[in-house]
Motif scaffolding. Structure first.
Motif, PDB file in Angstrom:
ATOM      1  N   ALA A   1       0.899  -1.126  -0.003  1.00 50.90           N
ATOM      2  CA  ALA A   1      -0.019   0.027  -0.176  1.00 50.90           C
ATOM      3  C   ALA A   1       0.867   1.227   0.017  1.00 50.90           C
ATOM      4  CB  ALA A   1      -0.975   0.009   1.228  1.00 50.90           C
ATOM      5  N   LYS A   2       1.853   1.396   0.664  1.00 48.80           N
ATOM      6  CA  LYS A   2       2.728   2.291   0.759  1.00 48.80           C
ATOM      7  C   LYS A   2       3.292   2.676  -0.516  1.00 48.80           C
ATOM      8  CE  LYS A   2       6.148   4.151   4.083  1.00 48.80           C
ATOM      9  NZ  LYS A   2       7.635   3.612   3.268  1.00 48.80           N
ATOM     10  N   ASP A   3       3.927   1.466  -1.100  1.00 49.94           N
ATOM     11  CA  ASP A   3       4.551   1.394  -2.329  1.00 49.94           C
ATOM     12  C   ASP A   3       3.855   2.368  -3.396  1.00 49.94           C
ATOM     13  OD1 ASP A   3       6.757   0.160  -1.668  1.00 49.94           O
ATOM     14  OD2 ASP A   3       6.321  -1.573  -2.400  1.00 49.94           O
ATOM     15  N   GLN A   4       2.415   1.945  -3.292  1.00 47.06           N
ATOM     16  CA  GLN A   4       1.599   2.267  -4.199  1.00 47.06           C
ATOM     17  C   GLN A   4       1.414   3.887  -3.997  1.00 47.06           C
ATOM     18  OE1 GLN A   4      -2.015   0.210  -3.946  1.00 47.06           O
ATOM     19  NE2 GLN A   4      -1.038  -1.878  -4.296  1.00 47.06           N
ATOM     20  N   GLU A   5       1.335   4.315  -2.823  1.00 47.69           N
ATOM     21  CA  GLU A   5       1.286   5.598  -2.465  1.00 47.69           C
ATOM     22  C   GLU A   5       2.306   6.512  -2.888  1.00 47.69           C
ATOM     23  OE1 GLU A   5      -0.141   5.683   1.683  1.00 47.69           O
ATOM     24  OE2 GLU A   5      -1.971   4.849   0.741  1.00 47.69           O
ATOM     25  N   GLU A   6       3.523   5.925  -2.747  1.00 49.90           N
ATOM     26  CA  GLU A   6       4.736   6.769  -3.147  1.00 49.90           C
ATOM     27  C   GLU A   6       4.599   6.937  -4.511  1.00 49.90           C
ATOM     28  OE1 GLU A   6       7.310   4.403  -0.828  1.00 49.90           O
ATOM     29  OE2 GLU A   6       6.982   5.637   0.658  1.00 49.90           O
ATOM     30  N   LEU A   7       4.406   5.521  -5.242  1.00 50.10           N
ATOM     31  CA  LEU A   7       4.462   5.691  -6.645  1.00 50.10           C
ATOM     32  C   LEU A   7       3.600   6.542  -7.157  1.00 50.10           C
ATOM     33  CD1 LEU A   7       4.905   2.027  -8.052  1.00 50.10           C
ATOM     34  CD2 LEU A   7       5.560   4.199  -9.159  1.00 50.10           C
ATOM     35  N   ALA A   8       2.269   6.699  -6.920  1.00 52.50           N
ATOM     36  CA  ALA A   8       1.506   7.652  -7.304  1.00 52.50           C
ATOM     37  C   ALA A   8       1.967   9.063  -7.051  1.00 52.50           C
ATOM     38  CB  ALA A   8       0.116   7.545  -6.566  1.00 52.50           C
ATOM     39  N   LYS A   9       2.554   9.526  -6.085  1.00 55.23           N
ATOM     40  CA  LYS A   9       3.088  10.688  -5.543  1.00 55.23           C
ATOM     41  C   LYS A   9       4.168  11.135  -6.706  1.00 55.23           C
ATOM     42  CE  LYS A   9       4.635  11.138  -1.544  1.00 55.23           C
ATOM     43  NZ  LYS A   9       4.377  11.131  -0.200  1.00 55.23           N
TER      44      LYS A   9
ATOM     45  N   LEU B   1      12.222   3.599  -5.664  1.00 56.46           N
ATOM     46  CA  LEU B   1      11.860   3.068  -7.150  1.00 56.46           C
ATOM     47  C   LEU B   1      12.602   2.093  -7.391  1.00 56.46           C
ATOM     48  CD1 LEU B   1      11.204   6.386  -9.329  1.00 56.46           C
ATOM     49  CD2 LEU B   1      10.289   4.016  -9.540  1.00 56.46           C
ATOM     50  N   ALA B   2      14.061   2.059  -7.108  1.00 52.30           N
ATOM     51  CA  ALA B   2      14.962   1.017  -7.467  1.00 52.30           C
ATOM     52  C   ALA B   2      14.258  -0.203  -6.956  1.00 52.30           C
ATOM     53  CB  ALA B   2      16.380   1.181  -7.320  1.00 52.30           C
ATOM     54  N   LYS B   3      13.949  -0.192  -5.656  1.00 52.92           N
ATOM     55  CA  LYS B   3      13.476  -1.509  -4.817  1.00 52.92           C
ATOM     56  C   LYS B   3      12.415  -1.772  -5.501  1.00 52.92           C
ATOM     57  CE  LYS B   3      12.825  -0.748  -0.886  1.00 52.92           C
ATOM     58  NZ  LYS B   3      12.942  -0.186   0.495  1.00 52.92           N
ATOM     59  N   ILE B   4      11.431  -1.101  -5.862  1.00 53.39           N
ATOM     60  CA  ILE B   4       9.887  -1.319  -6.310  1.00 53.39           C
ATOM     61  C   ILE B   4      10.240  -2.136  -7.699  1.00 53.39           C
ATOM     62  CG2 ILE B   4       7.897  -0.705  -7.071  1.00 53.39           C
ATOM     63  CD1 ILE B   4       7.885   1.415  -4.956  1.00 53.39           C
ATOM     64  N   PHE B   5      10.974  -1.552  -8.692  1.00 54.08           N
ATOM     65  CA  PHE B   5      10.992  -1.896 -10.012  1.00 54.08           C
ATOM     66  C   PHE B   5      11.916  -3.190 -10.037  1.00 54.08           C
ATOM     67  CE2 PHE B   5       8.817   2.097 -10.834  1.00 54.08           C
ATOM     68  CZ  PHE B   5       7.883   1.581 -11.482  1.00 54.08           C
ATOM     69  N   ASP B   6      12.906  -3.212  -9.183  1.00 57.48           N
ATOM     70  CA  ASP B   6      13.606  -4.524  -9.384  1.00 57.48           C
ATOM     71  C   ASP B   6      12.689  -5.481  -8.849  1.00 57.48           C
ATOM     72  OD1 ASP B   6      16.029  -3.560  -9.942  1.00 57.48           O
ATOM     73  OD2 ASP B   6      16.838  -3.287  -8.216  1.00 57.48           O
TER      74      ASP B   6
END
Lengths: 160, 160
Positions: free
Chosen positions: A135-143, B141-146
């Motif tokens: 959920a946190k990833d999603q929020e950060e990504l959106a931002k 970002l790096a973490k997520i997309f990896d």
DNA sequence: GGCATTTAGTTGAAAGTTGAATTAATGCGT
DNA sequence: ACGCATTAATTCAACTTTCAACTAAATGCC
């Protein structure tokens, strides 16, 4: 266009990692989404066009607006419309208010096609992408990406 | 391929926001990077091919490996090579060890072309994207997309 | 109203991409 | 050493996208 600055600012290790992770994952992601969608005889671009049409009032939209909102060129939209028209998913209607213009109108068949494709596509977006984000990833990504897009919108004059 | 599950799990508001932010920003980003690069008569794909070649030993690579690492199909690479060969940036050399194969070899002219393009491209990646991310953003970002890519690599059998 | 400009949209040709078929060489199993 | 499956790479045909040129209607302006 841009004035060439003196010494190039190369990417730091951190920047490089972010950039490469993003770009490689994105290419792979898009490829797999396209491939998933192709089982419904749709490309992502065509899907986007149909999706936009499908939630416009009356399921119709002016060609130019549709092109803009689906982020494809007018020429490309014209060509795709011809193909999708042949498939029976859309048709074009003359516009009374502005007789240079046309309405892109989704047919019943087109509606059925997207209603059929949508659940699979959503599932695909999930299993390929969203399910791997917290959920946190999603929020950060959106931002982050809202910010990036905001800047791009400013920098890059929309020509189409 | 996938078994159709019963009720589609639609996207939550949070998921939708993340997905749309990502996809729209990415499309715009790619368009602007392509457009920036086109001043050097290069597409992103061609740039990637040259970049990969340029930091291989001897600036040469086998066609298949190059296709794979640049994430384009062998067929597409063949076609692009023909064009780039005409431009004088690369040439092909028969492979002695395996006579089915060819080496894609970067020429001096190709090297000059990418050395010239690279600083502008990097600057473009910065101003369009990286400069708008904090250090922390970059790391996330790096973490997520990896992670996303790792999963895709598993899910999506590489065929090329 | 009349003329230049802009806007909506299409078209056609050229360039790019895809996917299947093809050619030729390699390697493996017996 | 033979035959068969695999691999490397290209080619062909179909399709898609781009770019510039075009038509026709609308708008603006004096």
């Amino acid at each position: 266009m841009a004035i060439k600055s003196s010494a190039p600012r190369w990417l730091s290790a951190r920047e490089m990692k972010a950039w490469r992770a993003y770009i490689f994952a994105s290419r792979r992601l898009m490829d797999s989404l396209e491939s998933d969608l192709s089982e419904h005889d749709l490309s992502m671009a065509d899907y986007e066009v149909l999706a936009q049409l499908s939630d416009s009032p009356e399921r119709r939209m002016r060609m130019s607006e549709l092109a803009q909102i689906a982020m494809i060129s007018k020429s490309r939209l014209s060509h795709r419309m011809k193909v999708m028209e042949k498939a029976g998913w859309v048709k074009r209607e003359e516009c009374v208010e502005d007789r240079r213009g046309y309405w892109a109108v989704m047919t019943e068949k087109g509606w059925k096609a997207i209603v059929k494709a949508a659940p699979d596509h959503v599932e695909s977006v999930r299993t390929r992408f969203l399910d791997h984000l917290s959920a946190k990833d999603q929020e950060e990504l959106a931002k982050i990406f809202d910010r990036v897009e905001g800047n791009l919108r400013g920098q890059y004059a929309d020509e189409n």
